[in-house]
Design a protein around this motif. Sequence first.
Motif, PDB file in Angstrom:
ATOM      1  N   TYR A 246       0.891   9.491 -13.319  1.00 30.22           N
ATOM      2  CA  TYR A 246       0.700  10.307 -12.384  1.00 30.22           C
ATOM      3  C   TYR A 246      -0.541   9.927 -11.520  1.00 30.22           C
ATOM      4  CZ  TYR A 246       0.951  14.659  -9.961  1.00 30.22           C
ATOM      5  OH  TYR A 246       0.967  15.764  -8.893  1.00 30.22           O
ATOM      6  N   ALA A 247      -1.529   9.357 -12.346  1.00 29.32           N
ATOM      7  CA  ALA A 247      -2.580   8.594 -11.412  1.00 29.32           C
ATOM      8  C   ALA A 247      -1.896   7.736 -10.520  1.00 29.32           C
ATOM      9  CB  ALA A 247      -3.736   8.186 -12.251  1.00 29.32           C
ATOM     10  N   ASP A 248      -1.192   6.979 -11.003  1.00 30.13           N
ATOM     11  CA  ASP A 248      -0.743   5.591 -10.083  1.00 30.13           C
ATOM     12  C   ASP A 248       0.147   6.459  -8.860  1.00 30.13           C
ATOM     13  OD1 ASP A 248       0.060   2.742  -9.605  1.00 30.13           O
ATOM     14  OD2 ASP A 248       1.983   3.466  -9.792  1.00 30.13           O
ATOM     15  N   TYR A 249       1.036   7.590  -8.983  1.00 26.64           N
ATOM     16  CA  TYR A 249       1.856   7.887  -8.085  1.00 26.64           C
ATOM     17  C   TYR A 249       0.757   8.757  -6.948  1.00 26.64           C
ATOM     18  CZ  TYR A 249       3.852  12.279  -6.276  1.00 26.64           C
ATOM     19  OH  TYR A 249       4.223  13.124  -5.237  1.00 26.64           O
ATOM     20  N   LYS A 250      -0.011   9.484  -7.489  1.00 28.90           N
ATOM     21  CA  LYS A 250      -1.204  10.091  -6.797  1.00 28.90           C
ATOM     22  C   LYS A 250      -1.814   9.426  -5.661  1.00 28.90           C
ATOM     23  CE  LYS A 250      -3.340  13.848  -5.686  1.00 28.90           C
ATOM     24  NZ  LYS A 250      -2.949  15.032  -4.532  1.00 28.90           N
ATOM     25  N   GLU A 251      -2.424   8.283  -6.254  1.00 28.73           N
ATOM     26  CA  GLU A 251      -3.051   7.167  -5.293  1.00 28.73           C
ATOM     27  C   GLU A 251      -2.434   6.675  -4.349  1.00 28.73           C
ATOM     28  OE1 GLU A 251      -6.272   3.410  -5.916  1.00 28.73           O
ATOM     29  OE2 GLU A 251      -4.633   3.861  -7.494  1.00 28.73           O
ATOM     30  N   GLN A 252      -1.214   6.460  -4.596  1.00 26.88           N
ATOM     31  CA  GLN A 252      -0.175   5.810  -3.692  1.00 26.88           C
ATOM     32  C   GLN A 252       0.006   6.962  -2.466  1.00 26.88           C
ATOM     33  OE1 GLN A 252       0.829   2.965  -3.084  1.00 26.88           O
ATOM     34  NE2 GLN A 252       2.479   3.432  -1.657  1.00 26.88           N
ATOM     35  N   GLN A 253       0.238   8.144  -2.875  1.00 27.60           N
ATOM     36  CA  GLN A 253       0.285   9.108  -1.910  1.00 27.60           C
ATOM     37  C   GLN A 253      -0.806   9.195  -1.030  1.00 27.60           C
ATOM     38  OE1 GLN A 253       3.409  10.434  -1.433  1.00 27.60           O
ATOM     39  NE2 GLN A 253       3.712   8.996  -3.120  1.00 27.60           N
ATOM     40  N   ASN A 254      -1.883   9.262  -1.728  1.00 23.23           N
ATOM     41  CA  ASN A 254      -3.032   9.471  -0.744  1.00 23.23           C
ATOM     42  C   ASN A 254      -3.337   8.226   0.023  1.00 23.23           C
ATOM     43  OD1 ASN A 254      -3.937  11.877  -2.072  1.00 23.23           O
ATOM     44  ND2 ASN A 254      -5.298  11.047  -3.538  1.00 23.23           N
ATOM     45  N   TYR A 255      -3.055   7.081  -0.446  1.00 21.57           N
ATOM     46  CA  TYR A 255      -2.886   5.859   0.211  1.00 21.57           C
ATOM     47  C   TYR A 255      -2.102   5.990   1.722  1.00 21.57           C
ATOM     48  CZ  TYR A 255      -2.461   0.947   1.834  1.00 21.57           C
ATOM     49  OH  TYR A 255      -2.391  -0.188   2.574  1.00 21.57           O
ATOM     50  N   LEU A 256      -0.960   6.466   1.535  1.00 19.07           N
ATOM     51  CA  LEU A 256       0.034   6.784   2.573  1.00 19.07           C
ATOM     52  C   LEU A 256      -0.372   7.680   3.312  1.00 19.07           C
ATOM     53  CD1 LEU A 256       3.414   6.722   0.562  1.00 19.07           C
ATOM     54  CD2 LEU A 256       2.625   4.713   2.002  1.00 19.07           C
ATOM     55  N   GLN A 257      -1.155   8.664   3.063  1.00 21.44           N
ATOM     56  CA  GLN A 257      -1.814   9.744   3.735  1.00 21.44           C
ATOM     57  C   GLN A 257      -2.981   9.240   4.688  1.00 21.44           C
ATOM     58  OE1 GLN A 257      -0.557  12.936   4.264  1.00 21.44           O
ATOM     59  NE2 GLN A 257      -1.995  12.809   6.356  1.00 21.44           N
ATOM     60  N   TRP A 258      -3.644   8.272   3.906  1.00 22.28           N
ATOM     61  CA  TRP A 258      -4.772   7.681   4.689  1.00 22.28           C
ATOM     62  C   TRP A 258      -4.679   6.910   5.715  1.00 22.28           C
ATOM     63  CZ3 TRP A 258      -5.977   2.426   4.972  1.00 22.28           C
ATOM     64  CH2 TRP A 258      -7.327   1.980   5.535  1.00 22.28           C
ATOM     65  N   LEU A 259      -3.383   5.753   5.640  1.00 17.95           N
ATOM     66  CA  LEU A 259      -2.652   5.372   6.811  1.00 17.95           C
ATOM     67  C   LEU A 259      -2.474   5.927   7.970  1.00 17.95           C
ATOM     68  CD1 LEU A 259      -0.326   2.797   4.669  1.00 17.95           C
ATOM     69  CD2 LEU A 259      -2.688   1.901   5.941  1.00 17.95           C
ATOM     70  N   GLN A 260      -1.672   7.083   7.522  1.00 16.88           N
ATOM     71  CA  GLN A 260      -1.144   7.941   8.702  1.00 16.88           C
ATOM     72  C   GLN A 260      -2.292   8.623   9.324  1.00 16.88           C
ATOM     73  OE1 GLN A 260       1.841  10.802   7.599  1.00 16.88           O
ATOM     74  NE2 GLN A 260       1.452  12.030   8.976  1.00 16.88           N
ATOM     75  N   ASP A 261      -3.270   9.160   8.731  1.00 13.88           N
ATOM     76  CA  ASP A 261      -4.297   9.732   9.286  1.00 13.88           C
ATOM     77  C   ASP A 261      -5.136   8.683  10.156  1.00 13.88           C
ATOM     78  OD1 ASP A 261      -3.870  11.920   8.202  1.00 13.88           O
ATOM     79  OD2 ASP A 261      -5.461  11.781   6.655  1.00 13.88           O
ATOM     80  N   ALA A 262      -5.389   7.423   9.494  1.00 17.63           N
ATOM     81  CA  ALA A 262      -6.431   6.266  10.498  1.00 17.63           C
ATOM     82  C   ALA A 262      -5.468   6.190  11.574  1.00 17.63           C
ATOM     83  CB  ALA A 262      -6.378   5.317   9.382  1.00 17.63           C
ATOM     84  N   GLU A 263      -4.092   5.872  11.629  1.00 20.97           N
ATOM     85  CA  GLU A 263      -3.382   5.342  12.869  1.00 20.97           C
ATOM     86  C   GLU A 263      -3.311   6.770  13.561  1.00 20.97           C
ATOM     87  OE1 GLU A 263       1.249   4.497  14.034  1.00 20.97           O
ATOM     88  OE2 GLU A 263       0.813   5.261  11.920  1.00 20.97           O
ATOM     89  N   GLU A 264      -3.250   7.805  13.548  1.00 22.56           N
ATOM     90  CA  GLU A 264      -3.231   9.061  14.420  1.00 22.56           C
ATOM     91  C   GLU A 264      -4.721   9.186  14.909  1.00 22.56           C
ATOM     92  OE1 GLU A 264      -2.241  12.600  12.126  1.00 22.56           O
ATOM     93  OE2 GLU A 264      -0.497  12.260  11.975  1.00 22.56           O
ATOM     94  N   PHE A 265      -5.757   8.840  14.316  1.00 22.12           N
ATOM     95  CA  PHE A 265      -7.091   8.773  14.791  1.00 22.12           C
ATOM     96  C   PHE A 265      -7.268   7.825  15.974  1.00 22.12           C
ATOM     97  CE2 PHE A 265     -11.526   7.175  15.182  1.00 22.12           C
ATOM     98  CZ  PHE A 265     -12.107   8.544  15.228  1.00 22.12           C
ATOM     99  N   VAL A 266      -6.727   6.568  15.675  1.00 20.70           N
ATOM    100  CA  VAL A 266      -6.849   5.293  16.654  1.00 20.70           C
ATOM    101  C   VAL A 266      -6.028   5.738  17.776  1.00 20.70           C
ATOM    102  CG1 VAL A 266      -6.251   3.031  16.734  1.00 20.70           C
ATOM    103  CG2 VAL A 266      -7.393   3.858  14.819  1.00 20.70           C
ATOM    104  N   LYS A 267      -4.760   6.135  17.694  1.00 26.37           N
ATOM    105  CA  LYS A 267      -4.093   6.633  18.798  1.00 26.37           C
ATOM    106  C   LYS A 267      -4.516   7.608  19.723  1.00 26.37           C
ATOM    107  CE  LYS A 267       0.671   5.275  17.235  1.00 26.37           C
ATOM    108  NZ  LYS A 267       1.866   5.768  17.069  1.00 26.37           N
ATOM    109  N   GLY A 268      -5.579   8.611  19.052  1.00 34.33           N
ATOM    110  CA  GLY A 268      -5.962   9.572  19.771  1.00 34.33           C
ATOM    111  C   GLY A 268      -5.221  10.627  20.394  1.00 34.33           C
TER     112      GLY A 268
END
Length: 268
Positions: A246-268
């Motif tokens: 579950y730790a492996d699964y949860k960390e992967q989901q957090n990583y995907l969300q981080w990528l999405q949040d970072a992309e949305e921030f850069v796009k503005g």
Amino acid sequence: RNSRKILCATALCCLRTMLLRHVLHTMALPLRVRGARPSLTRWATLARPNVLLAGVRPLSSGAGATLSRLLDRELKLEREEEERNGGAVTPELMELRDIVTQHMGISEEAGSNLVTLKMDFDSAAGPEKVKVFFNVQEYTNEEDLIDEPVPEEEDSAGNIYPFEVRVARGGRVMRFYCQANAQQFTVENVVVSKGDDIDADFDEKDAYQYQGPSFDDLEPDLQTAFIEFLNERYVDDTLACFIASYADYKEQQNYLQWLQDAEEFVKG
């Protein structure tokens, strides 16, 4: 003749006064160069700050667009790999979760590394509250702890995740500091603290409390008794496998969300 002497003395006195004023005026303007007219550009520079040195940068280049494109590429690659693997949640993880949730409730938040499991347990000594929690981003690789490389024919247990078990009853909390991998769990040490708040911050409250001996230093039969005590409360190798998966699964989901949040921030 006397009148002429008086006029000469007066003229000499005036000349001395003019020379003295000139000297004093020159000393009062140390930035001026004697005999030269001060540069208008120099005085203007001293009078106002240099705008080019004030931190004003030109309009953004294509750095933001490049970063956004690379973040989007990484997000797509991760999602494609997830689809190839049959989804984020594997059948093995689903089976482990079904077993664990028969006795414990899982609590977590999106974007958080903390995963908590809780349950009420009726022991022979009285009702208890049991709490298990771990950080999905806090782990070490088992191969990093071994001096010699693991042979290819032998399976590595992968990452090792520290987790804590708390059992509260009768105004005391027994805390087990444990480690889990994909195969089993081990106990590092056991601490008994006063209080009945299972959610208390004991690390700060009991910073100088005796932490108990190293678990490996206990007599083998005493170690076995502690393990059986935990097993009775469903803290066993099955739970260890669930924590690692579950730790492996949860960390992967957090990583995907981080990528999405970072992309949305850069796009503005």
